[in-house]
Scaffold this active site. Sequence first.
Site, PDB file in Angstrom:
ATOM      1  N   ASN A 149      -0.051  -0.504   6.340  1.00  0.00           N
ATOM      2  CA  ASN A 149       0.477  -1.320   5.257  1.00  0.00           C
ATOM      3  C   ASN A 149       1.060  -2.563   5.900  1.00  0.00           C
ATOM      4  O   ASN A 149       1.885  -2.460   6.812  1.00  0.00           O
ATOM      5  CB  ASN A 149       1.567  -0.545   4.497  1.00  0.00           C
ATOM      6  CG  ASN A 149       2.199  -1.416   3.399  1.00  0.00           C
ATOM      7  OD1 ASN A 149       1.577  -2.362   2.927  1.00  0.00           O
ATOM      8  ND2 ASN A 149       3.429  -1.100   3.034  1.00  0.00           N
ATOM      9  N   GLY A 150       0.593  -3.744   5.485  1.00  0.00           N
ATOM     10  CA  GLY A 150       1.108  -4.989   6.074  1.00  0.00           C
ATOM     11  C   GLY A 150      -0.041  -5.931   6.389  1.00  0.00           C
ATOM     12  O   GLY A 150      -1.160  -5.739   5.927  1.00  0.00           O
ATOM     13  N   GLU A 171       1.339 -10.072 -17.314  1.00  0.00           N
ATOM     14  CA  GLU A 171       1.001  -9.132 -16.239  1.00  0.00           C
ATOM     15  C   GLU A 171       0.500  -7.789 -16.749  1.00  0.00           C
ATOM     16  O   GLU A 171      -0.173  -7.074 -16.008  1.00  0.00           O
ATOM     17  CB  GLU A 171       2.177  -8.941 -15.283  1.00  0.00           C
ATOM     18  CG  GLU A 171       3.386  -8.263 -15.848  1.00  0.00           C
ATOM     19  CD  GLU A 171       4.459  -8.064 -14.770  1.00  0.00           C
ATOM     20  OE1 GLU A 171       4.132  -7.893 -13.585  1.00  0.00           O
ATOM     21  OE2 GLU A 171       5.637  -8.078 -15.138  1.00  0.00           O
ATOM     22  N   TRP A 190      -3.807  -1.927  -1.618  1.00  0.00           N
ATOM     23  CA  TRP A 190      -3.822  -3.164  -2.398  1.00  0.00           C
ATOM     24  C   TRP A 190      -4.421  -4.194  -1.451  1.00  0.00           C
ATOM     25  O   TRP A 190      -3.825  -4.536  -0.423  1.00  0.00           O
ATOM     26  CB  TRP A 190      -2.406  -3.572  -2.811  1.00  0.00           C
ATOM     27  CG  TRP A 190      -2.390  -4.757  -3.717  1.00  0.00           C
ATOM     28  CD1 TRP A 190      -2.582  -4.761  -5.075  1.00  0.00           C
ATOM     29  CD2 TRP A 190      -2.206  -6.122  -3.343  1.00  0.00           C
ATOM     30  NE1 TRP A 190      -2.503  -6.032  -5.566  1.00  0.00           N
ATOM     31  CE2 TRP A 190      -2.284  -6.900  -4.527  1.00  0.00           C
ATOM     32  CE3 TRP A 190      -1.976  -6.782  -2.142  1.00  0.00           C
ATOM     33  CZ2 TRP A 190      -2.145  -8.275  -4.540  1.00  0.00           C
ATOM     34  CZ3 TRP A 190      -1.843  -8.172  -2.152  1.00  0.00           C
ATOM     35  CH2 TRP A 190      -1.937  -8.898  -3.345  1.00  0.00           C
ATOM     36  N   CYS A 209       0.855  -1.191   0.000  1.00  0.00           N
ATOM     37  CA  CYS A 209       0.000   0.000   0.000  1.00  0.00           C
ATOM     38  C   CYS A 209       0.888   1.237   0.000  1.00  0.00           C
ATOM     39  O   CYS A 209       2.035   1.197   0.378  1.00  0.00           O
ATOM     40  CB  CYS A 209      -0.883   0.006   1.240  1.00  0.00           C
ATOM     41  SG  CYS A 209      -1.876  -1.472   1.354  1.00  0.00           S
ATOM     42  N   LYS A 239       3.391  -2.651  -7.046  1.00  0.00           N
ATOM     43  CA  LYS A 239       4.810  -2.646  -7.375  1.00  0.00           C
ATOM     44  C   LYS A 239       5.664  -3.433  -6.397  1.00  0.00           C
ATOM     45  O   LYS A 239       6.604  -4.099  -6.791  1.00  0.00           O
ATOM     46  CB  LYS A 239       5.325  -1.200  -7.424  1.00  0.00           C
ATOM     47  CG  LYS A 239       6.780  -1.091  -7.857  1.00  0.00           C
ATOM     48  CD  LYS A 239       6.999  -1.633  -9.244  1.00  0.00           C
ATOM     49  CE  LYS A 239       8.440  -1.566  -9.675  1.00  0.00           C
ATOM     50  NZ  LYS A 239       8.657  -2.297 -10.950  1.00  0.00           N
ATOM     51  N   ARG A 288       2.060   1.610  -5.858  1.00  0.00           N
ATOM     52  CA  ARG A 288       2.240   0.579  -4.826  1.00  0.00           C
ATOM     53  C   ARG A 288       0.957  -0.196  -4.575  1.00  0.00           C
ATOM     54  O   ARG A 288       0.960  -1.242  -3.948  1.00  0.00           O
ATOM     55  CB  ARG A 288       2.705   1.216  -3.515  1.00  0.00           C
ATOM     56  CG  ARG A 288       4.071   1.860  -3.571  1.00  0.00           C
ATOM     57  CD  ARG A 288       4.410   2.475  -2.251  1.00  0.00           C
ATOM     58  NE  ARG A 288       4.504   1.459  -1.219  1.00  0.00           N
ATOM     59  CZ  ARG A 288       5.626   0.793  -0.939  1.00  0.00           C
ATOM     60  NH1 ARG A 288       6.722   1.043  -1.632  1.00  0.00           N
ATOM     61  NH2 ARG A 288       5.662  -0.129  -0.012  1.00  0.00           N
ATOM     62  N   LYS A 323       6.028 -10.861 -18.498  1.00  0.00           N
ATOM     63  CA  LYS A 323       5.742  -9.490 -18.946  1.00  0.00           C
ATOM     64  C   LYS A 323       4.420  -9.429 -19.692  1.00  0.00           C
ATOM     65  O   LYS A 323       3.565  -8.586 -19.442  1.00  0.00           O
ATOM     66  CB  LYS A 323       6.865  -8.993 -19.870  1.00  0.00           C
ATOM     67  CG  LYS A 323       8.121  -8.574 -19.167  1.00  0.00           C
ATOM     68  CD  LYS A 323       8.105  -7.172 -18.615  1.00  0.00           C
ATOM     69  CE  LYS A 323       7.812  -7.021 -17.173  1.00  0.00           C
ATOM     70  NZ  LYS A 323       8.329  -7.889 -16.175  1.00  0.00           N
ATOM     71  N   GLU A 355      10.861 -14.638 -18.583  1.00  0.00           N
ATOM     72  CA  GLU A 355      10.548 -13.225 -18.338  1.00  0.00           C
ATOM     73  C   GLU A 355       9.618 -12.692 -19.427  1.00  0.00           C
ATOM     74  O   GLU A 355       8.706 -11.904 -19.145  1.00  0.00           O
ATOM     75  CB  GLU A 355      11.837 -12.413 -18.259  1.00  0.00           C
ATOM     76  CG  GLU A 355      11.632 -10.932 -18.039  1.00  0.00           C
ATOM     77  CD  GLU A 355      10.801 -10.606 -16.786  1.00  0.00           C
ATOM     78  OE1 GLU A 355      10.575 -11.486 -15.945  1.00  0.00           O
ATOM     79  OE2 GLU A 355      10.363  -9.455 -16.667  1.00  0.00           O
ATOM     80  N   HIS A 413       6.542 -33.370 -25.732  1.00  0.00           N
ATOM     81  CA  HIS A 413       6.170 -34.348 -24.692  1.00  0.00           C
ATOM     82  C   HIS A 413       4.812 -34.037 -24.085  1.00  0.00           C
ATOM     83  O   HIS A 413       4.578 -34.317 -22.910  1.00  0.00           O
ATOM     84  CB  HIS A 413       7.262 -34.392 -23.617  1.00  0.00           C
ATOM     85  CG  HIS A 413       8.591 -34.808 -24.161  1.00  0.00           C
ATOM     86  ND1 HIS A 413       8.871 -36.100 -24.530  1.00  0.00           N
ATOM     87  CD2 HIS A 413       9.679 -34.080 -24.481  1.00  0.00           C
ATOM     88  CE1 HIS A 413      10.101 -36.159 -25.018  1.00  0.00           C
ATOM     89  NE2 HIS A 413      10.620 -34.944 -25.008  1.00  0.00           N
TER      90      HIS A 413
HETATM   91  C1  AGP Z   1       7.799  -7.794 -12.284  1.00  0.00           C
HETATM   92  O1  AGP Z   1       7.317  -7.334 -13.545  1.00  0.00           O
HETATM   93  C2  AGP Z   1       6.716  -7.933 -11.276  1.00  0.00           C
HETATM   94  N1  AGP Z   1       6.135  -6.670 -11.019  1.00  0.00           N
HETATM   95  C3  AGP Z   1       7.090  -8.730 -10.062  1.00  0.00           C
HETATM   96  O2  AGP Z   1       7.228 -10.053 -10.508  1.00  0.00           O
HETATM   97  C4  AGP Z   1       8.385  -8.352  -9.312  1.00  0.00           C
HETATM   98  O3  AGP Z   1       9.514  -8.658 -10.094  1.00  0.00           O
HETATM   99  C5  AGP Z   1       8.444  -9.196  -8.033  1.00  0.00           C
HETATM  100  O4  AGP Z   1       7.329  -8.863  -7.245  1.00  0.00           O
HETATM  101  C6  AGP Z   1       9.729  -9.007  -7.222  1.00  0.00           C
HETATM  102  O5  AGP Z   1       9.793  -7.670  -6.778  1.00  0.00           O
HETATM  103  P1  AGP Z   1      11.192  -7.151  -6.158  1.00  0.00           P
HETATM  104  O6  AGP Z   1      12.205  -7.259  -7.262  1.00  0.00           O
HETATM  105  O7  AGP Z   1      10.925  -5.741  -5.733  1.00  0.00           O
HETATM  106  O8  AGP Z   1      11.549  -8.049  -5.003  1.00  0.00           O
END
Ligand code: AGP
Length: 609
Positions: free
Chosen positions: A100-101, A489, A76, A2, A604, A27, A486, A482, A505
């Site tokens: 937050n938490g 998401e 969030w 958050c 984020k 965030r 990408k 990756e 397979h």
């Molecule tokens: C990446 O596109 C994502 N937003 C997510 O997978 C991110 O890489 C992951 O949450 C790890 O975050 P960090 O690198 O801040 O630990």
Amino acid sequence: MCGIIGYTGPLEARKLLLDGLAGLEYRGYDSAGIAYFDQDSQIRLVKTVGKVAALREMVGGGREELSHCGIGHTRWATHGGVTNANAHPHRFGSVTLIHNGIIENYHQLTEEFCLEGRLMSQTDSEVAAGVLDAMYQACGRDPLAAIRDFTKKLSGSYGFCILFEDRPGEIYAVRRVSPLVAAYTHSGSLVASDLTALIAYTRKYFVVPEDAIVRLTPYKVRVYDMDFNRVEPEYMEVNWNMDAAMKNGFPHFMLKEIHEQPEALKNTILPRVSRGIPDFTEDHIPDHLFETANRIQIIACGTAMHAGMVARALMEPLLRIPVTVSIASEFRYEEPLIDKNTLVIVISQSGETIDTLAAMSLAQSRKAPVLAIVNVKGSTIARESDYVLYTHAGPEIAVASTKAYSVQLAALYMVCCRMALVRGKYTEEQAQEFLKELLDAIPAMEAMIGKKDAIKALVTHLINQHDTFFIGRGLDYAFSLEGALKLKEISYIHAEAYAAGELKHGTIALISDRVPVIAIATQEHIFAKTVSNVREVKARGAFVILLAKESAQVEEYIADAQVRIPDIADAFTVFPIAVVLQLIAYYASVGKNLDVDQPRNLAKSVTVE
Ligand code: AGP
């Protein structure tokens, strides 16, 4: 997950809080709210589902409600759905707070403090407000004593900003695991979940110490330990400017950050080069860390974990020691085979990912030395690791990680090179050649950024499909992981990364003319094998986009489209390939008119389990 901000001082608080929340929205952005003292020293509370823009509408701009002290939150959702009632701030009795938490024992606290039937929301945060209110009444309305007693009751993670109804102009903050930074500035006193909310007012800040209480008043910020002794905060200097946190003319942060990658790599690599080889002296990372390890354990989440997968494919053949990559949320509940001879490398852009933090603590409990590769200076993982190698990508605002991935790789490649040198796998000349080839990857990235329009044109074949495959072998398979993340998401197209040789397979059953395939074939020694797999999926109707080097010899018809990268050494193709994969995802999201920088359901920094 958050966004949190608190302000008290001479400026108009509501506007400052709303502007700050807009900068923190990456965030978490399910709902937002502010609480502030009005001119009659009454606490006013405004909150709503939706983004900060919706909240700003509700708050309005009337001068009749001039305020100088308040707190703000973007959420969030963890406990309870996305509703107005569950939005923060939460008020209970004399207490209004934002959180937050995750409070893990909130059910027990609900019973212990007889809160059942008195709560307006389904959140653990409101339960926390009820507990704090009870403590506040019980200790004669003494904020420090109430907060001390309150934190003793909590298990879990938290960053709180708190208003007490009879303490106008004062804000209290306390944290455990969840991030909080604070500063006294010429514009007043500020506290926030990260620097993007402070940078407009100050370049000097401190990280709120865990289990300490911060009292913010308009003209000072005081920190107390739990015995109410004054603690002098350790102020730090921000290492980037406000522009870095703005779009600077780009339509989205993600596109800006894709463009920033060449610069980010230079900023991460060049300060650590001496005599043409990687040198971590300034980072206080000793060579003995690399000389003695008999294995490497990499731990991370998401994109950072994918960087680890690439590093494993690079390191193991060169260093000839086992290199394992673990998902942090799995690792932390395993019985890992690590000890003092294992070099643990944790990777995190934010430095606040709670799973990675917990996994690091587990590793440290097994006496394994931990090297953290982190982008955010002073973040929790950076502070609690044994050694830290900062990447210098600047703030990454888009939820989808791009430049952080590239600089994580650059850092991992430099670690690999240094390890090879100190372990006698590389001569100094070979290390210099390696570093030269790493630097050669930078213009290759720039070349692919230059091809963005051609890449954009390819995306039309993806955006109306529901499923896509990314395939490759060896390093190319690691890159494909990756690429798939990408696309998923930010375009919400289901994508799967698959070892190209494994398709036959079973999974090839899914291939049809409705399932585009992005084939990555940059590794020369297995190029022909991947091309065979391309033929297999093509024969089953797939629309194939082939990513290969300029010099790759392959019939034009083998794929429906091709993107060629410059002829750099195989081990370094991840850098231009990453740009291609990022641009594919970016343009797919834009093509579907989605929120590129703040995709649904995401945030984020994942500071909750
Ligand atoms: C990446 O596109 C994502 N937003 C997510 O997978 C991110 O890489 C992951 O949450 C790890 O975050 P960090 O690198 O801040 O630990």
